[in-house]
Design an enzyme around this catalytic site. Structure first.
Site, short mmCIF file in Angstrom:
data_model
loop_
_atom_site.label_atom_id
_atom_site.label_comp_id
_atom_site.label_asym_id
_atom_site.label_seq_id
_atom_site.Cartn_x
_atom_site.Cartn_y
_atom_site.Cartn_z
N LYS A 22 13.55 35.97 2.92
CA LYS A 22 14.64 36.80 3.47
C LYS A 22 15.95 36.53 2.74
O LYS A 22 16.65 37.45 2.31
CB LYS A 22 14.80 36.47 4.97
CG LYS A 22 16.12 36.95 5.56
CD LYS A 22 16.26 36.57 7.02
CE LYS A 22 16.85 35.22 7.31
NZ LYS A 22 18.30 35.08 7.16
N ASN A 23 16.30 35.25 2.60
CA ASN A 23 17.62 34.92 2.06
C ASN A 23 17.72 35.14 0.55
O ASN A 23 18.81 35.10 -0.01
CB ASN A 23 18.01 33.48 2.42
CG ASN A 23 18.32 33.36 3.90
OD1 ASN A 23 18.47 34.37 4.60
ND2 ASN A 23 18.43 32.13 4.39
N ARG A 93 25.44 38.83 9.50
CA ARG A 93 26.60 38.37 8.72
C ARG A 93 26.40 38.58 7.22
O ARG A 93 27.36 38.79 6.48
CB ARG A 93 26.84 36.89 8.97
CG ARG A 93 26.97 36.51 10.42
CD ARG A 93 27.08 35.02 10.51
NE ARG A 93 28.11 34.55 9.58
CZ ARG A 93 29.40 34.62 9.82
NH1 ARG A 93 29.85 35.07 10.95
NH2 ARG A 93 30.26 34.20 8.92
N CYS A 117 29.22 32.94 14.93
CA CYS A 117 27.86 33.20 15.40
C CYS A 117 27.32 31.97 16.09
O CYS A 117 28.01 30.96 16.20
CB CYS A 117 26.96 33.66 14.26
SG CYS A 117 26.37 32.35 13.22
N ARG A 122 31.55 29.99 10.65
CA ARG A 122 31.09 30.70 9.46
C ARG A 122 32.10 31.71 8.89
O ARG A 122 31.82 32.92 8.81
CB ARG A 122 29.74 31.38 9.72
CG ARG A 122 28.69 30.41 10.18
CD ARG A 122 27.36 31.05 10.35
NE ARG A 122 26.70 31.31 9.08
CZ ARG A 122 25.56 31.97 8.97
NH1 ARG A 122 24.96 32.42 10.04
NH2 ARG A 122 25.02 32.16 7.80
N ASP A 306 18.34 24.96 7.29
CA ASP A 306 17.44 25.96 7.89
C ASP A 306 16.12 25.35 8.34
O ASP A 306 15.28 26.04 8.93
CB ASP A 306 17.17 27.11 6.91
CG ASP A 306 18.40 27.99 6.72
OD1 ASP A 306 19.33 27.88 7.53
OD2 ASP A 306 18.42 28.79 5.76
N ILE A 328 26.07 20.89 7.70
CA ILE A 328 26.47 22.21 7.16
C ILE A 328 27.12 23.08 8.24
O ILE A 328 28.18 23.68 8.01
CB ILE A 328 25.25 22.97 6.58
CG1 ILE A 328 24.44 22.08 5.63
CG2 ILE A 328 25.68 24.26 5.90
CD1 ILE A 328 25.02 21.81 4.29
N ARG A 398 14.11 38.31 12.97
CA ARG A 398 15.06 38.41 11.87
C ARG A 398 14.54 37.72 10.61
O ARG A 398 14.93 38.06 9.51
CB ARG A 398 16.40 37.77 12.24
CG ARG A 398 17.10 38.47 13.36
CD ARG A 398 18.46 37.88 13.57
NE ARG A 398 19.22 37.95 12.31
CZ ARG A 398 20.42 37.46 12.17
NH1 ARG A 398 21.02 36.85 13.15
NH2 ARG A 398 21.05 37.55 11.01
#
Ligand code: EPU
Length: 430
Positions: A22-23, A93, A117, A122, A306, A328, A398
């Site tokens: 996804k990213n 985002r 979020c 962020r 993640d 992070i 998502r």
């Protein structure tokens, strides 16, 4: 709203293929804005966030469609509306990724400012500062960022105060057709950044240094049509491996890239998991109770934020105490209270979680709060005896393609209840 029901306790085994990341796919789709011709993408995952990016590009006037072979085609030549409205940005985002390429191509862009979020504030201040250094003027009005560079963007030397993944990607895309050379220092080294640089090179960009903390981009006149492949999803890969591990099973993920998961693999080996890596496979066998291991999340090649929630799920039943430090995002511990509902013993002190391993988790109704937090609840549910019901699973959709199908393939007793969402299959935005 959909729910996921898991009857846990059985060891998972077998193999499952990784989807595209996804990213990685999100910035690659945004990069189509720069191309003077159609761009075709292989291995785009069918996910809610991808559908949001497709909708955003279609809103701008692009032609966007999946063909019968699951290949995505984007032609942004008809696009004439360099905007990202609040309705879309508030749901994702990463919509802000269109800012750099739109500004570079149109000399103007209007993007709704993402709010905070579930995992933290962020901000996108570093994206904006970088564009200003490249000659853009930036105003914020009525919640929108309005960026202008009527005479085009200019190369600049940009030093990020902090490593930012989408910030690096946004400025890399902006620099590709800017005038002159741009140097990005303290750049993100994530594999998704390298996938973007590789793909942009395929389309004619002049970029070097990606994968290191200094990326140099020499502006070219134009970016052409071409074919792009999305890399395997390292976070999804590790999540399925963790599903095998937490159930004491034997799971192999295929079509993946072990070199992108070195920090995760090192930590699970420390915890006592037997890991075998092939060229594009990873097999994990958990033959005994895990030992507790500490982690600090860090930018790549450090331990990924993640995977923090999923690793915490593993540690809930490990022998001993694990210290998990999230460096992070300031608020990425929403899963802690939900895991506690399943019997986990976790205390929080600022950005540090202390996880005392318990012999077993117990099933409970829990609520997904963000994407990776949801994944940790699925893992906990797979390990817990009894029936776990996870609500608000739209968070999972998502980022995990057909999660219940893939887990069923590994022998999990998992099902989705109610309103099946068919928003992706066969979607065409022409
Ligand atoms: N930050 C700022 N100012 C900025 C940009 C970032 O202060 O202008 C801060 C953030 O608030 C955060 C840190 O810098 O504290 C790092 O954030 P980064 O910009 O790297 O995050 P991102 O680019 O918004 C991407 C992934 C996230 C992943 C992070 C970190 C995408 C679309 N998203 O976000 O993925 O957690 O990098 O690796 O690539 C997820 O998939 O679940 C997810 C949240």
């Amino acid at each position: 709203m959909d729910k996921i029901i898991i009857r846990g306790g059985a060891p998972l085994s077998g193999s499952v293929a990784a989807s595209g990341a996804k990213n990685a796919a999100l910035p690659l789709l945004a990069a189509a804005i720069l191309a003077e011709g159609p761009v075709s993408y292989r291995r785009v995952p069918h996910l809610r966030d991808i559908s949001t990016m497709m909708t955003l590009l279609a809103y701008q006037g692009a032609h966007v469609h999946f063909d019968d072979q699951s290949c995505l085609h984007i032609d942004t030549r008809p696009a004439d509306k360099p905007e990202a409205p609040y309705e879309l940005v508030k749901t994702m985002r990463a919509s802000a990724l269109v800012l750099g390429p739109m500004l570079a191509r149109f000399g103007t862009a209007r993007v709704s400012l993402p709010g905070g979020c579930a995992i933290g504030a962020r901000p996108i201040d570093m994206h904006l500062k970088g564009l200003e250094a490249m000659g853009a003027s930036i105003d914020v009005s009525q919640g929108d960022v309005i960026a202008r560079a009527e005479h085009g963007l200019k190369g600049a030397h940009i030093m990020f105060d902090q490593v930012t993944v989408t910030g690096t990607e946004n400025l890399m895309m902006a620099a590709v057709i800017a005038d002159g050379e741009t140097i990005l220092d303290n750049a993100a080294r994530e594999p998704e950044v390298v996938n973007l640089a590789d793909s942009l090179r395929t389309l004619g960009a002049d970029i070097e240094g990606d994968g290191s903390n200094r990326i140099t981009i020499r502006g070219v006149n134009s970016i052409r049509a071409g074919d792009i492949e999305v890399i395997p999803d390292r976070i999804e890969t590790a999540t399925y491996l963790a599903a095998g591990i937490i159930t004491g099973g034997d799971v192999t993920v295929t079509d993946t890239d072990p070199s992108q998961l070195e920090a995760f693999i090192a930590r699970i080996r420390d915890a006592g998991v037997d890991v075998e890596c092939g060229r594009d496979t990873i097999r994990c066998r958990a033959t005994r109770r895990l030992s507790s291991v500490d982690i600090h999340t860090m930018p790549h090649p450090g331990f990924p934020t993640d995977l923090q929630a999923q690793f915490m799920a593993l540690m809930t039943t490990a022998e001993g105490t694990s210290i998990i430090c999230e460096t992070i995002f300031e608020n990425r511990f929403m899963h802690v209270q939900e895991l506690a509902r399943m019997g986990a013993d976790i205390s929080l002190d600022g950005n540090t979680a202390v996880v005392k391993g318990v012999p077993a988790l117990s099933a409970a109704p829990v609520m997904a709060t963000d994407l990776r937090a949801s994944a940790s609840l699925v893992l906990a549910g797979l390990a817990a005896e009894g029936e776990t019901e996870i609500s608000r699973v739209y968070h999972i959709d998502r980022g995990y393609e057909r999660i219940e199908e893939k887990l069923q393939k590994l022998g999990a007793d998992i099902e989705r209840h109610s309103g099946s969402e068919t928003w992706m299959r066969g979607v065409t935005f022409d």
